[in-house]
Design a protein around this motif. Structure first.
Motif, PDB file in Angstrom:
ATOM      1  N   TYR A  77       0.823  -1.204   0.000  1.00 42.77           N
ATOM      2  CA  TYR A  77       0.000   0.000   0.000  1.00 42.77           C
ATOM      3  C   TYR A  77       0.863   1.262   0.000  1.00 42.77           C
ATOM      4  O   TYR A  77       0.490   2.281  -0.582  1.00 42.77           O
ATOM      5  N   ARG A  78       2.023   1.186   0.623  1.00 43.02           N
ATOM      6  CA  ARG A  78       2.955   2.318   0.546  1.00 43.02           C
ATOM      7  C   ARG A  78       3.411   2.508  -0.902  1.00 43.02           C
ATOM      8  O   ARG A  78       3.515   3.629  -1.398  1.00 43.02           O
ATOM      9  N   GLU A  79       3.678   1.405  -1.581  1.00 41.04           N
ATOM     10  CA  GLU A  79       4.091   1.469  -2.976  1.00 41.04           C
ATOM     11  C   GLU A  79       2.987   2.079  -3.846  1.00 41.04           C
ATOM     12  O   GLU A  79       3.265   2.873  -4.752  1.00 41.04           O
ATOM     13  N   ILE A  80       1.741   1.708  -3.568  1.00 38.80           N
ATOM     14  CA  ILE A  80       0.620   2.244  -4.342  1.00 38.80           C
ATOM     15  C   ILE A  80       0.566   3.761  -4.213  1.00 38.80           C
ATOM     16  O   ILE A  80       0.410   4.487  -5.204  1.00 38.80           O
ATOM     17  N   TYR A  81       0.697   4.273  -3.007  1.00 43.82           N
ATOM     18  CA  TYR A  81       0.656   5.721  -2.792  1.00 43.82           C
ATOM     19  C   TYR A  81       1.849   6.397  -3.454  1.00 43.82           C
ATOM     20  O   TYR A  81       1.706   7.450  -4.089  1.00 43.82           O
ATOM     21  N   GLN A  82       3.031   5.832  -3.312  1.00 42.72           N
ATOM     22  CA  GLN A  82       4.223   6.441  -3.891  1.00 42.72           C
ATOM     23  C   GLN A  82       4.119   6.522  -5.414  1.00 42.72           C
ATOM     24  O   GLN A  82       4.505   7.527  -6.024  1.00 42.72           O
ATOM     25  N   GLN A  83       3.593   5.466  -6.028  1.00 42.34           N
ATOM     26  CA  GLN A  83       3.443   5.469  -7.478  1.00 42.34           C
ATOM     27  C   GLN A  83       2.349   6.439  -7.912  1.00 42.34           C
ATOM     28  O   GLN A  83       2.478   7.126  -8.932  1.00 42.34           O
TER      29      GLN A  83
ATOM     30  N   ASN B 240       1.357  13.022 -13.020  1.00 40.13           N
ATOM     31  CA  ASN B 240       1.356  14.452 -13.347  1.00 40.13           C
ATOM     32  C   ASN B 240       0.016  15.125 -13.065  1.00 40.13           C
ATOM     33  O   ASN B 240      -0.027  16.308 -12.727  1.00 40.13           O
ATOM     34  N   ASP B 241      -1.077  14.390 -13.230  1.00 39.97           N
ATOM     35  CA  ASP B 241      -2.420  14.941 -13.059  1.00 39.97           C
ATOM     36  C   ASP B 241      -2.966  14.503 -11.701  1.00 39.97           C
ATOM     37  O   ASP B 241      -3.029  13.308 -11.406  1.00 39.97           O
ATOM     38  N   VAL B 242      -3.372  15.450 -10.856  1.00 42.24           N
ATOM     39  CA  VAL B 242      -3.841  15.104  -9.518  1.00 42.24           C
ATOM     40  C   VAL B 242      -5.102  14.253  -9.562  1.00 42.24           C
ATOM     41  O   VAL B 242      -5.359  13.453  -8.659  1.00 42.24           O
ATOM     42  N   ARG B 243      -5.896  14.387 -10.628  1.00 42.05           N
ATOM     43  CA  ARG B 243      -7.083  13.549 -10.754  1.00 42.05           C
ATOM     44  C   ARG B 243      -6.691  12.088 -10.923  1.00 42.05           C
ATOM     45  O   ARG B 243      -7.346  11.186 -10.404  1.00 42.05           O
ATOM     46  N   THR B 244      -5.605  11.861 -11.649  1.00 43.38           N
ATOM     47  CA  THR B 244      -5.090  10.504 -11.812  1.00 43.38           C
ATOM     48  C   THR B 244      -4.518   9.992 -10.495  1.00 43.38           C
ATOM     49  O   THR B 244      -4.624   8.800 -10.192  1.00 43.38           O
ATOM     50  N   VAL B 245      -3.933  10.879  -9.720  1.00 46.23           N
ATOM     51  CA  VAL B 245      -3.425  10.502  -8.391  1.00 46.23           C
ATOM     52  C   VAL B 245      -4.550   9.912  -7.556  1.00 46.23           C
ATOM     53  O   VAL B 245      -4.424   8.814  -6.978  1.00 46.23           O
TER      54      VAL B 245
ATOM     55  N   GLU C 148      -7.502   8.793  -8.519  1.00 52.92           N
ATOM     56  CA  GLU C 148      -8.050   7.574  -9.127  1.00 52.92           C
ATOM     57  C   GLU C 148      -7.167   6.370  -8.846  1.00 52.92           C
ATOM     58  O   GLU C 148      -7.661   5.288  -8.483  1.00 52.92           O
ATOM     59  N   ARG C 149      -5.866   6.530  -8.993  1.00 52.35           N
ATOM     60  CA  ARG C 149      -4.966   5.389  -8.803  1.00 52.35           C
ATOM     61  C   ARG C 149      -4.920   4.932  -7.357  1.00 52.35           C
ATOM     62  O   ARG C 149      -4.853   3.722  -7.083  1.00 52.35           O
ATOM     63  N   ILE C 150      -4.939   5.867  -6.433  1.00 55.64           N
ATOM     64  CA  ILE C 150      -4.930   5.469  -5.024  1.00 55.64           C
ATOM     65  C   ILE C 150      -6.128   4.579  -4.715  1.00 55.64           C
ATOM     66  O   ILE C 150      -5.997   3.535  -4.057  1.00 55.64           O
ATOM     67  N   LEU C 151      -7.290   4.978  -5.202  1.00 59.58           N
ATOM     68  CA  LEU C 151      -8.503   4.225  -4.896  1.00 59.58           C
ATOM     69  C   LEU C 151      -8.586   2.915  -5.681  1.00 59.58           C
ATOM     70  O   LEU C 151      -8.816   1.847  -5.103  1.00 59.58           O
ATOM     71  N   THR C 152      -8.397   2.982  -6.987  1.00 53.98           N
ATOM     72  CA  THR C 152      -8.598   1.775  -7.797  1.00 53.98           C
ATOM     73  C   THR C 152      -7.453   0.776  -7.659  1.00 53.98           C
ATOM     74  O   THR C 152      -7.700  -0.434  -7.591  1.00 53.98           O
ATOM     75  N   ASP C 153      -6.213   1.257  -7.594  1.00 51.58           N
ATOM     76  CA  ASP C 153      -5.096   0.326  -7.410  1.00 51.58           C
ATOM     77  C   ASP C 153      -5.207  -0.384  -6.062  1.00 51.58           C
ATOM     78  O   ASP C 153      -4.870  -1.572  -5.940  1.00 51.58           O
ATOM     79  N   SER C 154      -5.692   0.338  -5.050  1.00 53.82           N
ATOM     80  CA  SER C 154      -5.871  -0.280  -3.734  1.00 53.82           C
ATOM     81  C   SER C 154      -6.958  -1.340  -3.772  1.00 53.82           C
ATOM     82  O   SER C 154      -6.819  -2.406  -3.156  1.00 53.82           O
ATOM     83  N   VAL C 155      -8.044  -1.064  -4.485  1.00 56.13           N
ATOM     84  CA  VAL C 155      -9.112  -2.067  -4.606  1.00 56.13           C
ATOM     85  C   VAL C 155      -8.567  -3.330  -5.252  1.00 56.13           C
ATOM     86  O   VAL C 155      -8.854  -4.449  -4.793  1.00 56.13           O
ATOM     87  N   HIS C 156      -7.772  -3.180  -6.304  1.00 53.75           N
ATOM     88  CA  HIS C 156      -7.186  -4.365  -6.936  1.00 53.75           C
ATOM     89  C   HIS C 156      -6.308  -5.133  -5.947  1.00 53.75           C
ATOM     90  O   HIS C 156      -6.295  -6.369  -5.962  1.00 53.75           O
ATOM     91  N   GLU C 157      -5.597  -4.410  -5.092  1.00 54.56           N
ATOM     92  CA  GLU C 157      -4.766  -5.078  -4.088  1.00 54.56           C
ATOM     93  C   GLU C 157      -5.628  -5.741  -3.022  1.00 54.56           C
ATOM     94  O   GLU C 157      -5.366  -6.875  -2.604  1.00 54.56           O
ATOM     95  N   PHE C 158      -6.688  -5.055  -2.561  1.00 54.90           N
ATOM     96  CA  PHE C 158      -7.587  -5.633  -1.561  1.00 54.90           C
ATOM     97  C   PHE C 158      -8.171  -6.964  -2.027  1.00 54.90           C
ATOM     98  O   PHE C 158      -8.417  -7.858  -1.217  1.00 54.90           O
TER      99      PHE C 158
END
Length: 206
Positions: free
Chosen positions: A71-77, A82-87, A89-99
């Motif tokens: 989860y630390r890696e997910i946040y760091q990536q 470059n786009d805060v909207r992508t930031v 989105e990735r925090i939420l969706t990448d975490s769901v994939h990990e969960f």
């Protein structure tokens, strides 16, 4: 005749042992998982388990660290986008994939389960999880502050409030994943939250 290897102990696979232990801790909790249950699940003797991990608490800590660091890696990536909207989105969706990783390769989200608070033996691990959440939150806060300074977000956006909102959604998704919510449903929730947040933040008063 060639002698058989009957009775020969199986090779020790540390990664598999940590996964099997994490899965057992997730199902039964820390205090509900006995050393006997661990040795049976891992195919180790008590002495071998202690030699490898030091103690039940040591094995638990290694399991949590192994599956929490992702989860630390997910946040760091995410915050490197470059786009805060992508930031967001990735925090939420990448975490769901990990969960919701397949059970054969992932034990579930230990860090939001009751297993973290059911024994005083897990105090050090609980402190580690608190540090992990704090580190992730701080990384997101700094990225949002930069987005405000760069004009990516609407003027007047409160970075602390926005960070708290995203973290609250994240924790909710984590808890629901532990209640066996399907990946598709969690992703739909994550996408809707992302859309609503971005819509609010980019609206400007005429």
């Amino acid at each position: 005749m060639t002698k058989s290897n009957r009775g020969r102990p199986r090779a020790f696979d540390r990664d598999r042992a940590v996964l099997d232990a994490a899965r057992l801790f997730w199902r039964r909790g820390y205090s509900g998982t006995s050393t006997r249950a661990l040795t049976a699940a891992l195919g180790l003797s008590t002495s071998s388990l202690y030699a490898a991990f030091g103690s039940k608490a040591g094995l638990f800590e290694e399991a949590v660290r192994t599956y929490a660091e992702r989860y630390r890696e997910i946040y760091q990536q995410a915050v490197a986008e470059n786009d805060v909207r992508t930031v967001i989105e990735r925090i939420l969706t990448d975490s769901v994939h990990e969960f919701t990783q397949p059970g054969g390769t992932h034990p579930g989200c230990l860090i939001s389960s009751a297993v973290m608070t059911d024994s005083t033996s897990t105090l050090d691990t609980s402190a580690y999880i608190a540090e992990l959440h704090s580190s992730n939150e701080q990384a997101l806060l700094v990225r949002i502050e930069r987005a405000i300074q760069d004009g990516e977000l609407a003027a007047g956006t409160d970075p602390a409030v926005l960070t708290g909102l995203i973290q609250s959604v994240w924790h909710g998704l984590s808890v629901r994943s532990n209640d066996d919510a399907a990946r598709e449903g969690l992703l739909a929730t994550a996408h809707l939250a992302h859309q609503l947040i971005c819509r609010q933040l980019t609206s400007r008063t005429p």
